[in-house]
Design an enzyme around this catalytic site. Structure first.
Site, PDB file in Angstrom:
ATOM      1  CD  GLU A   1       9.371   3.174   0.505  1.00  0.00           C
ATOM      2  OE1 GLU A   1       9.898   2.249   1.173  1.00  0.00           O
ATOM      3  OE2 GLU A   1       9.156   3.358  -0.546  1.00  0.00           O
TER       4      GLU A   1
ATOM      5  CG  ASP B   1       6.100   0.122   1.602  1.00  0.00           C
ATOM      6  OD1 ASP B   1       6.467   1.226   1.304  1.00  0.00           O
ATOM      7  OD2 ASP B   1       6.428  -1.048   0.754  1.00  0.00           O
TER       8      ASP B   1
ATOM      9  CG  ASP C   1       3.793  -3.994  -0.229  1.00  0.00           C
ATOM     10  OD1 ASP C   1       3.356  -2.784  -0.805  1.00  0.00           O
ATOM     11  OD2 ASP C   1       3.358  -4.998  -0.870  1.00  0.00           O
TER      12      ASP C   1
END
Lengths: 173, 173
Positions: free
Chosen positions: B68, B7, B141
């Protein structure tokens, strides 16, 4: 001071190197573009851009790197690709221990043409005049990279902190 | 298949590794975050993120990387920083010859919770349940990185091309 200017992009990064110091006319060292194959996936394209940029660092040993600052409100479709390429360019400079500075497009235009709103043709024409070239460098990304390098050399490597702060504030609106 | 989910972020990248294949429950290998020092300039922070991520690749030898996907319309203030960190993460994976796939947040949420609109708490709770953890991984996260890795493993490494195309179309509006 030998400055490498980089106009980042995933398809094509403009690269331009000038030798210059504050108050003296800069001279052209080299100019060109680094491309990636659009048929590859994004990660592989970033790796191609990295290989291409590293050749420029290896061949010309710049002492400073100037990269065009990417803004989120421009070109929504490609801004993420451009920012990813910009991150790769900054990483390569930082890993070589070089100072890496981001300049806004309007800072660069103002430095070379006197106007922050100059168009691409005006920037290209002024780059050619400053560096005593017979014609503006092509493509426009290459001319933009030289304009970045000239802007950086003329500032002696310093950012215009007021302009950067103002640009930052605009981008956060 | 051992998948590293990332992420991306300039201040903090969530990282999570799972071992899993299509149709079987994935297992947790490791989870954490990679941070950069906010006092440094952007290029040096990207270099810190790169060093931190490379340690994860070296220690855990993932076979695939899931990152992501960043969208331009979200968080205008930080989206460029995030995209730059994402470019660095993708570069590291590509340079190691690994497949690097971008998944949209809604693909990931849909994969782990059944809803593309799930909130962070729901994602964290489902990640804990899927991986048989006593509590959701912290910070968010890190949980998001595990959700990415789970999503990727369950898909057998394939992107949902329809969802990706739809997301791409929305981002270009």
């Amino acid at each position: 001071m030998r400055v490498l200017g980089i106009d980042p992009g995933l398809t094509r990064c403009g690269v331009g190197i000038v030798e210059g110091t504050v108050g003296r006319p800069p001279t052209l060292v080299a100019v060109g573009v680094v491309r990636s194959d659009p048929a590859l996936d994004v990660a592989r394209r970033l790796a191609e851009i990295a290989v291409g940029l590293e050749e420029w660092f290896d061949t010309y040993s710049p002492e400073a790197v100037a990269i065009e600052r990417v803004f989120a409100q421009h070109n929504l479709g490609s801004v993420i690709d451009t920012a990813q390429a910009s991150g790769v360019a900054a990483l390569i400079g930082a890993r070589r221990g070089l100072p890496v500075t981001f300049h806004t497009p309007s800072e660069v235009k103002a430095a070379v043409t006197g106007s922050g709103n100059a168009d691409k043709a005006q920037v290209g024409a002024m780059v050619a005049r400053i560096l005593k070239l017979s014609a503006p460098p092509k493509p426009a990304d290459a001319a933009d990279a030289l304009a970045l390098a000239i802007c950086h050399a003329w500032r002696g490597g310093h950012t215009n902190r007021y302009a950067a702060a103002a640009a930052e504030a605009r981008s956060r609106r």
